[in-house]
Design a protein around this motif. Structure first.
Motif, PDB file in Angstrom:
ATOM      1  N   GLN A 121      21.512 -22.644   5.608  1.00 28.47           N
ATOM      2  CA  GLN A 121      21.862 -21.445   4.855  1.00 28.47           C
ATOM      3  C   GLN A 121      21.078 -20.231   5.341  1.00 28.47           C
ATOM      4  OE1 GLN A 121      20.539 -23.272   1.140  1.00 28.47           O
ATOM      5  NE2 GLN A 121      22.521 -22.731   0.251  1.00 28.47           N
ATOM      6  N   VAL A 122      21.680 -19.067   5.224  1.00 31.26           N
ATOM      7  CA  VAL A 122      20.909 -17.832   5.330  1.00 31.26           C
ATOM      8  C   VAL A 122      20.095 -17.732   4.048  1.00 31.26           C
ATOM      9  CG1 VAL A 122      21.000 -15.321   5.434  1.00 31.26           C
ATOM     10  CG2 VAL A 122      22.633 -16.684   6.755  1.00 31.26           C
ATOM     11  N   PRO A 123      18.773 -17.640   4.137  1.00 35.63           N
ATOM     12  CA  PRO A 123      17.960 -17.711   2.911  1.00 35.63           C
ATOM     13  C   PRO A 123      18.138 -16.502   2.004  1.00 35.63           C
ATOM     14  CG  PRO A 123      16.592 -17.200   4.821  1.00 35.63           C
ATOM     15  CD  PRO A 123      17.948 -17.539   5.357  1.00 35.63           C
ATOM     16  N   VAL A 124      18.198 -16.794   0.726  1.00 35.30           N
ATOM     17  CA  VAL A 124      18.177 -15.768  -0.316  1.00 35.30           C
ATOM     18  C   VAL A 124      17.017 -16.123  -1.231  1.00 35.30           C
ATOM     19  CG1 VAL A 124      19.390 -14.701  -2.250  1.00 35.30           C
ATOM     20  CG2 VAL A 124      20.668 -15.378  -0.189  1.00 35.30           C
ATOM     21  N   GLY A 125      15.995 -15.299  -1.217  1.00 37.96           N
ATOM     22  CA  GLY A 125      14.788 -15.599  -1.977  1.00 37.96           C
ATOM     23  C   GLY A 125      14.623 -14.702  -3.187  1.00 37.96           C
ATOM     24  N   LEU A 126      13.940 -15.204  -4.184  1.00 35.58           N
ATOM     25  CA  LEU A 126      13.527 -14.438  -5.362  1.00 35.58           C
ATOM     26  C   LEU A 126      12.053 -14.755  -5.553  1.00 35.58           C
ATOM     27  CD1 LEU A 126      14.117 -12.746  -7.958  1.00 35.58           C
ATOM     28  CD2 LEU A 126      14.562 -14.938  -9.100  1.00 35.58           C
ATOM     29  N   ASP A 127      11.203 -13.738  -5.448  1.00 36.00           N
ATOM     30  CA  ASP A 127       9.769 -14.032  -5.399  1.00 36.00           C
ATOM     31  C   ASP A 127       8.958 -12.982  -6.140  1.00 36.00           C
ATOM     32  OD1 ASP A 127       7.688 -15.793  -4.353  1.00 36.00           O
ATOM     33  OD2 ASP A 127       7.061 -14.059  -3.180  1.00 36.00           O
ATOM     34  N   TRP A 128       8.020 -13.454  -6.982  1.00 32.69           N
ATOM     35  CA  TRP A 128       7.118 -12.562  -7.707  1.00 32.69           C
ATOM     36  C   TRP A 128       5.724 -12.520  -7.100  1.00 32.69           C
ATOM     37  CZ3 TRP A 128       2.535 -14.467  -9.559  1.00 32.69           C
ATOM     38  CH2 TRP A 128       2.413 -15.859  -9.617  1.00 32.69           C
ATOM     39  N   LEU A 129       5.441 -13.426  -6.155  1.00 32.20           N
ATOM     40  CA  LEU A 129       4.080 -13.534  -5.623  1.00 32.20           C
ATOM     41  C   LEU A 129       3.656 -12.220  -4.963  1.00 32.20           C
ATOM     42  CD1 LEU A 129       4.344 -17.123  -4.161  1.00 32.20           C
ATOM     43  CD2 LEU A 129       2.871 -16.415  -6.045  1.00 32.20           C
ATOM     44  N   PRO A 130       2.459 -11.749  -5.258  1.00 31.41           N
ATOM     45  CA  PRO A 130       2.031 -10.422  -4.785  1.00 31.41           C
ATOM     46  C   PRO A 130       1.849 -10.369  -3.271  1.00 31.41           C
ATOM     47  CG  PRO A 130       0.222 -11.560  -5.886  1.00 31.41           C
ATOM     48  CD  PRO A 130       1.435 -12.389  -6.123  1.00 31.41           C
ATOM     49  N   TRP A 131       2.103  -9.208  -2.721  1.00 28.35           N
ATOM     50  CA  TRP A 131       2.019  -9.030  -1.273  1.00 28.35           C
ATOM     51  C   TRP A 131       0.600  -8.782  -0.789  1.00 28.35           C
ATOM     52  CZ3 TRP A 131       6.909  -5.596   0.047  1.00 28.35           C
ATOM     53  CH2 TRP A 131       8.055  -6.376  -0.133  1.00 28.35           C
ATOM     54  N   HIS A 132      -0.347  -8.591  -1.688  1.00 24.23           N
ATOM     55  CA  HIS A 132      -1.733  -8.482  -1.225  1.00 24.23           C
ATOM     56  C   HIS A 132      -2.358  -9.857  -1.055  1.00 24.23           C
ATOM     57  CE1 HIS A 132      -1.908  -8.336  -5.675  1.00 24.23           C
ATOM     58  NE2 HIS A 132      -2.993  -9.078  -5.537  1.00 24.23           N
ATOM     59  N   HIS A 133      -1.597 -10.917  -1.326  1.00 25.30           N
ATOM     60  CA  HIS A 133      -2.012 -12.284  -1.039  1.00 25.30           C
ATOM     61  C   HIS A 133      -1.177 -12.829   0.115  1.00 25.30           C
ATOM     62  CE1 HIS A 133      -4.907 -12.967  -4.215  1.00 25.30           C
ATOM     63  NE2 HIS A 133      -4.084 -12.453  -5.100  1.00 25.30           N
ATOM     64  N   ARG A 135      20.351 -16.302  -8.065  1.00 25.73           N
ATOM     65  CA  ARG A 135      20.640 -17.693  -7.683  1.00 25.73           C
ATOM     66  C   ARG A 135      20.084 -17.985  -6.275  1.00 25.73           C
ATOM     67  NH1 ARG A 135      25.829 -18.632  -6.933  1.00 25.73           N
ATOM     68  NH2 ARG A 135      26.308 -16.430  -6.666  1.00 25.73           N
ATOM     69  N   PRO A 136      18.758 -18.068  -6.158  1.00 25.60           N
ATOM     70  CA  PRO A 136      18.136 -18.216  -4.835  1.00 25.60           C
ATOM     71  C   PRO A 136      18.473 -19.540  -4.161  1.00 25.60           C
ATOM     72  CG  PRO A 136      16.531 -18.563  -6.584  1.00 25.60           C
ATOM     73  CD  PRO A 136      17.773 -18.057  -7.249  1.00 25.60           C
ATOM     74  N   THR A 137      18.350 -19.552  -2.830  1.00 24.33           N
ATOM     75  CA  THR A 137      18.575 -20.779  -2.064  1.00 24.33           C
ATOM     76  C   THR A 137      17.309 -21.610  -1.952  1.00 24.33           C
ATOM     77  OG1 THR A 137      18.059 -19.688   0.041  1.00 24.33           O
ATOM     78  CG2 THR A 137      20.353 -19.630  -0.693  1.00 24.33           C
ATOM     79  N   SER A 138      16.158 -20.966  -2.134  1.00 27.81           N
ATOM     80  CA  SER A 138      14.884 -21.678  -2.120  1.00 27.81           C
ATOM     81  C   SER A 138      13.929 -20.946  -3.033  1.00 27.81           C
ATOM     82  CB  SER A 138      14.299 -21.773  -0.705  1.00 27.81           C
ATOM     83  OG  SER A 138      14.009 -20.471  -0.210  1.00 27.81           O
ATOM     84  N   LEU A 139      12.869 -21.636  -3.428  1.00 28.61           N
ATOM     85  CA  LEU A 139      11.892 -21.037  -4.333  1.00 28.61           C
ATOM     86  C   LEU A 139      10.508 -21.522  -3.947  1.00 28.61           C
ATOM     87  CD1 LEU A 139      11.642 -19.322  -7.030  1.00 28.61           C
ATOM     88  CD2 LEU A 139      11.353 -21.529  -8.153  1.00 28.61           C
TER      89      LEU A 139
END
Length: 620
Positions: A260-272, A313-317
């Motif tokens: 699949q072409v990945p579709v992500g949903l992410d809350w993790l901060p970008w300073h980490h 509806r993400p493809t991975s988490l």
């Protein structure tokens, strides 16, 4: 001695039907045992095909799929504001030219004070394109007054040439820090005198200077400076080079990939490093789409994540165990959410801490209920200093603290420590050191230039090294009881959290130089709500006593199976206030800092061990 290859027996399938659509590398490892008892582990897969600059992927996908959405964030009106690949590449080039015109160089890094956003991404890639380091800093250091001293320490070390904040007025508290106040500012919002908007730079025509500066970028050029949490002292600026970031992204893609072409949903901060490197760069490498989740795994913010899941509806988490526990609660309570969540999902990943087996079992039961089969669950392990990858389960994980096998290009050295091993790592994705701290850099590496990670591991199956490693605690958190016996906090904490599921979200183990082990614990928000907690999460004394009695029952059951004082719990106390980010008790990723909690709550610890404790201390 030559490395010995270890692989799964012929005919054994490492990929069950649940992993269809996810491609895994074979379960293999090269192992070399040394005379001093140390062990070297390497992947048999050669690391090749690395980009020269992470931003090269943006240029590639802008040409190949110009109209595909690269990034999306919630708009003020409630919909999604999107940034497509071609437009992202145009903006990045324009901003890069403007940065060079302002005189920024590799010696004048950019400080980004706010969280993940489209503008944050554009500025980051613009700086990295032309060799200007970017340093995303935790927003909490600006927004929480108690954490402001950390911001001052970081700014003094960084000495930025430019400061960016999504909302300059909201982050105006940072102007009390001299090293930030003296630098020019950019913002995504207009209306603040003396602060230009980032959007005003988008239409800058890129000239020859951009191409010339891009050519000077080498694998050793610093791309990012990521600051550690400062849990054991002042924050350290970890140098992330272009070679680190590119090799880390490529190595991950060589062992796990998807049709699949990945579709992500992410809350993790970008300073980490997990959110800002693993997730963001992984999506970019694959030409996928990342939706920035404006929710958080907290009682007041998680509803946003739930609504985002329904729409995206993400493809991975990829997330942390505490967030997955909250997600399992929500999926069990809402069939519509469960169906939406699993409609495109093919792989789940966790990192940062061991996943309680009870949470893994619940998520797999939900997958079977929805899809008729289990989902491919994976675990990753790494640090800010390794950009972030050290190892990954490139097979469907079954929980239990698994962290997998070394990524391609990396050598892991296991140094014997009691009945486990200290982890050290060497490879192209390992940092060259810390910003302006040669003393810390020298101390971080051993005589063979292996980075001292500071963690302990064990083989999941000593007779089958190809089954990978499992996390076994941090060196700095393990301690001795008064009788000289070592307590392995990593293993014990995971066992205790599992024993108390679903009553507790987390706990901290006390006991250094004491006669026995005692606990400080947090009740799960769902349990508090079920017990009738008020709006502030407070419980009436009878409800508190009822939950404490149930926790005590679980701990007594654990003690009956435990072997010796290093595994048994003598008493516990439930904490009524959450772990504080500002006080260093937790990170904004939701990880509890054991040493920070014990230091900040020394009074509670003293009462735990008092000869005449108060009624909140429950003896087991």
């Amino acid at each position: 001695m030559s490395p010995t290859p270890h692989a799964s027996p012929a005919g054994e399938s490492p990929v069950p039907p649940a992993a269809l659509g996810v491609r895994f590398a074979p379960k293999e490892v090269l192992l070399e045992r040394r005379a001093d008892g140390s062990i070297l582990l390497r992947s048999p897969i050669a690391l090749s095909g690395c980009a020269d600059n992470i931003v090269d992927y943006l240029e590639r996908w802008a040409a190949a799929v110009p109209d595909r959405v690269f990034l999306a964030q919630r708009a003020p009106g409630g919909g999604w504001e999107t940034l497509r690949y071609a437009e992202a590449w145009r903006r990045v080039q324009g901003v890069a030219q403007a940065l060079l015109a302002r005189g920024l160089t590799e010696q004048t890094p950019i400080a980004i004070l706010s969280g993940a956003s489209l503008e944050h991404a554009v500025l980051t890639f613009a700086g990295m394109l032309v060799g200007i380091p970017v340093s995303p800093v935790s927003p909490n250091y600006t927004l929480l007054p108690a954490a402001r001293p950390r911001l001052a320490e970081i700014a003094e070390l960084l000495q930025p040439g430019l400061v960016f904040a999504q909302d300059a007025e909201r982050f105006s508290g940072a102007r009390t820090v001299p090293a930030l106040a003296s630098a020019p500012w950019l913002s995504a919002s207009a209306g603040v005198p003396g602060v230009d908007t980032l959007a005003s730079l988008y239409d800058t025509a890129p000239g020859p200077a951009v191409a010339a500066a891009r050519r000077t970028v080498q694998p050793s050029t610093v791309a990012k400076i990521l600051f550690t949490s400062g849990s054991t002292g002042a924050p350290k600026g970890v140098l992330n080079t272009h070679g680190m970031l590119c090799s880390a992204a490529q190595a991950s893609g060589l062992v796990v990939s998807s049709e699949q072409v990945p579709v992500g949903l992410d809350w993790l901060p970008w300073h980490h490093t997990v959110g800002g490197n693993a997730t963001l760069h992984g999506i970019l490498r694959e030409g996928g789409t990342l939706y920035i989740d404006d929710g958080r795994p907290t009682p007041g913010e998680f509803h946003k994540t739930i609504e985002n899941i329904r729409e995206v509806r993400p493809t991975s988490l990829l997330s942390v165990p505490s967030a997955l526990q909250m997600l399992a609660d929500a999926l069990e309570a809402d069939d519509g959410l469960r169906v939406a969540f699993f409609s495109r999902l093919r792989r789940m990943n966790y990192a940062g801490a061991s996943l309680p087996q009870e949470v893994w079992n619940r998520m797999q039961a939900l997958a079977v209920r929805t899809l008729g089969q289990q989902i491919a669950f994976g675990a990753g392990y790494g640090t800010t200093e390794t950009g972030p990858g050290i190892s990954v389960t490139h097979w469907p994980s079954e929980g239990g603290g698994e962290i997998g096998l070394p990524l391609p290009g990396l050598t892991v050295k296991l140094v014997p420590f009691e009945d486990r091993f200290e982890v050290r790592a060497r490879g192209p994705n390992v940092t060259p050191g810390y910003l302006r701290r040669p003393d810390l850099t020298a101390a971080a590496f051993d005589e063979e230039n292996f980075y001292r990670v500071g963690d302990l591991v064990q083989f999941a199956n000593p007779d089958r090294p190809e089954d990978g490693l499992r996390f076994a605690g941090r060196l700095s958190e393990n301690f001795k009881l008064s009788n000289g016996s070592w307590v392995a906090t990593g293993d014990l904490r995971l066992a205790l959290v599992e024993a108390c599921q679903p009553l507790l979200t987390d706990l901290v183990i006390a006991g250094p130089d004491r006669d026995d082990i005692r606990l400080l614990a947090w009740v799960h928000p769902a349990e508090r709500q079920h017990a009738g907690a008020n709006a502030e999460g407070e419980l009436a004394p009878p409800a508190y006593a009822a939950i404490a009695a149930r926790v005590a029952e679980r701990l007594r059951a654990h003690n009956r199976q435990a072997s010796g004082p290093t595994h048994r719990v003598a008493a516990f106390r439930i904490l009524h206030t959450p772990a504080s980010i500002g006080a260093g008790e937790t990170t904004d990723k939701g990880y509890v800092n054991q040493r920070g909690v014990l230091a900040c709550r020394a009074t509670c610890v003293a009462e735990l061990y008092s000869a005449e404790p108060g009624p909140e201390v429950i003896r087991i």
